[in-house]
Design a protein around this motif. Structure first.
Motif, PDB file in Angstrom:
ATOM      1  N   LEU A 221       0.826  -1.207   0.000  1.00 18.88           N
ATOM      2  CA  LEU A 221       0.000   0.000   0.000  1.00 18.88           C
ATOM      3  C   LEU A 221       0.861   1.258   0.000  1.00 18.88           C
TER       4      LEU A 221
ATOM      5  N   ALA B 286      -4.194   2.047  -7.661  1.00 18.61           N
ATOM      6  CA  ALA B 286      -5.034   1.429  -6.632  1.00 18.61           C
ATOM      7  C   ALA B 286      -6.111   0.555  -7.257  1.00 18.61           C
TER       8      ALA B 286
ATOM      9  N   PRO C 213      -8.089   4.003   0.347  1.00 18.82           N
ATOM     10  CA  PRO C 213      -6.635   4.198   0.312  1.00 18.82           C
ATOM     11  C   PRO C 213      -6.216   5.424  -0.490  1.00 18.82           C
TER      12      PRO C 213
ATOM     13  N   TYR D  41      -0.162   4.073   6.748  1.00 20.04           N
ATOM     14  CA  TYR D  41      -0.917   2.880   6.386  1.00 20.04           C
ATOM     15  C   TYR D  41      -0.915   1.850   7.507  1.00 20.04           C
TER      16      TYR D  41
END
Length: 395
Positions: free
Chosen positions: A107, A123, A309, A326
């Motif tokens: 991520l 993403a 995200p 994250y």
């Protein structure tokens, strides 16, 4: 391919195959996920420090090996009897820890590959390919676990997972775009995520939304087996749900680029409630209706996977490492998963018994469908208030 069996299929597998009590599984899931939850901010900061020193490669390789071994131990336990619950807890903690290191690194890597538009596209691709793995994991373990030679078949599944994981990691390390700004970026304390209002406003709606997804994920196999009474179709239901999520990802990316990721996410929440609320009204034999629910709820899932995200990535300062942020993000999601494990203990208290469709009365549909929709509406309200606050501050 690891997350879905660990979070969705393992509880039903241990209850049905090995006779572990539902209450015990619920508390094991809660405890293991709580350990996994607490460690994520520190894992994120650790990943940041490793990336800054150029030492991430070895840790990712070791994490992949640990994940493979723990995943194998989860599906092929060498123990039986009362100690099996303790074995389940140990394998879950090992698997979740290794998975967290890999996931946080992935991520954070995606948050530092270019412009906001590139991050959004990346993403969508990441979650889409992740959903492809989930579709495979939806179908294969459920099928293999019901075969006569299930242990042999599950050995093959674990071996296939190991090969694909190592291949994917090799491709990431060899061919992925560079993690921009690693050498000069600041490694923040994980508390920085709580200190920034723009990020803090995302955490509560993200938690509530994650909880609304985690509860039905934990109860899905029990609902399919004992409410719809279609255990043979479990793989198809789950596969259709996640396949619909993958198909819908380009639409959510397109919508986010036109109205913003936050507003697009709100649209996804509304679609999820409208489609999933009807699951509480279904009963034995309603396979077609439940398949339709899975497809529309799966379309809404694409927004839950791709857009949060991106919202976080937009709010991380350009001069700071992203993995610490994250780590906090994962903590919130894992806390939701930990709490969802208590739904199994709640079902047990309400009289539900796995394999006995009439047990517990309406407890299963209420906890599986009605409660998550109520929580999702709370997430929508909190997110909407946060957007208004941001607009008022900007004005």
């Amino acid at each position: 391919m690891a997350a879905l069996p660990v979070y969705v299929q393992a509880p039903a597998y241990y209850a049905g195959e090995f006779g572990v009590s539902l209450a015990a599984i619920g508390w094991v899931l809660f405890a293991a996920r709580l350990v996994d939850t607490v460690q994520d901010p520190w894992l994120g900061r650790w990943v940041d420090a490793l990336a800054q020193r150029g030492r991430l490669t070895g840790v990712l390789a070791a994490s992949a090996v640990v994940l493979i071994l723990a995943f194998a131990g989860l599906w092929l336990p060498p123990l039986r009897g009362p100690v099996l619950a303790a074995w389940l807890a140990a394998m879950l903690i090992l698997a979740c820890t290794a998975h967290s290191v890999l996931q946080i690194s992935h991520l954070a890597w995606g948050a530092r590959i270019g412009s906001p538009e590139q991050v959004t596209r990346a993403a969508a691709w990441r979650e889409g390919l992740g959903l492809l793995g989930v579709v495979v994991a939806s179908i294969l373990p459920a099928k293999l676990a019901t075969q006569h030679d299930a242990p042999f078949a599950l050995h093959g599944y674990v071996a296939g997972f190991a090969v694909l994981l190592l291949l994917g990691l090799a491709l990431l390390l060899r061919a992925a775009p560079s993690w921009r700004g690693v050498r000069s970026a600041v490694t923040p304390a994980w508390r920085a995520a709580w200190a920034r209002p723009a990020i803090r406003r995302l955490l509560l709606p993200y938690f509530l939304n994650a909880l609304s997804v985690a509860i039905p994920a934990t109860l899905a196999m029990f609902y399919i087996n004992d409410r719809i009474e279609a255990p043979a179709s479990a793989g198809l239901f789950l596969g259709g749900y996640f396949a619909a999520g993958a198909v819908g990802l380009p639409a959510w990316t397109w919508l986010a680029q036109r109205i913003g990721a936050a507003r697009a996410w709100r649209v996804g929440m509304v679609l999820a409630v409208l489609s999933f609320a009807s699951a509480g009204l279904l009963g034995a034999g309603d396979t077609t209706a439940y398949a339709v629910v899975c497809l529309f709820a799966g379309l809404a899932l694409g927004a839950d996977l791709a857009l949060p995200p991106v919202l976080l990535a937009e709010r991380i300062p350009a001069g700071e490492q992203p993995a610490g942020y994250y780590g906090v993000w994962n903590l919130i999601g894992k806390l939701a998963l930990a709490l969802s494990g208590l739904a199994l203990s709640g079902l047990s208290l309400l009289g539900y018994q796995p394999g006995v469709p009439a047990s517990g009365g309406l407890a299963l549909p209420l906890l599986y469908a009605v409660l998550p929709c109520a929580i999702k509406l709370m997430a929508l309200w909190v997110l909407s208030r946060g957007i208004i606050a941001v607009q008022e501050n900007a004005a």
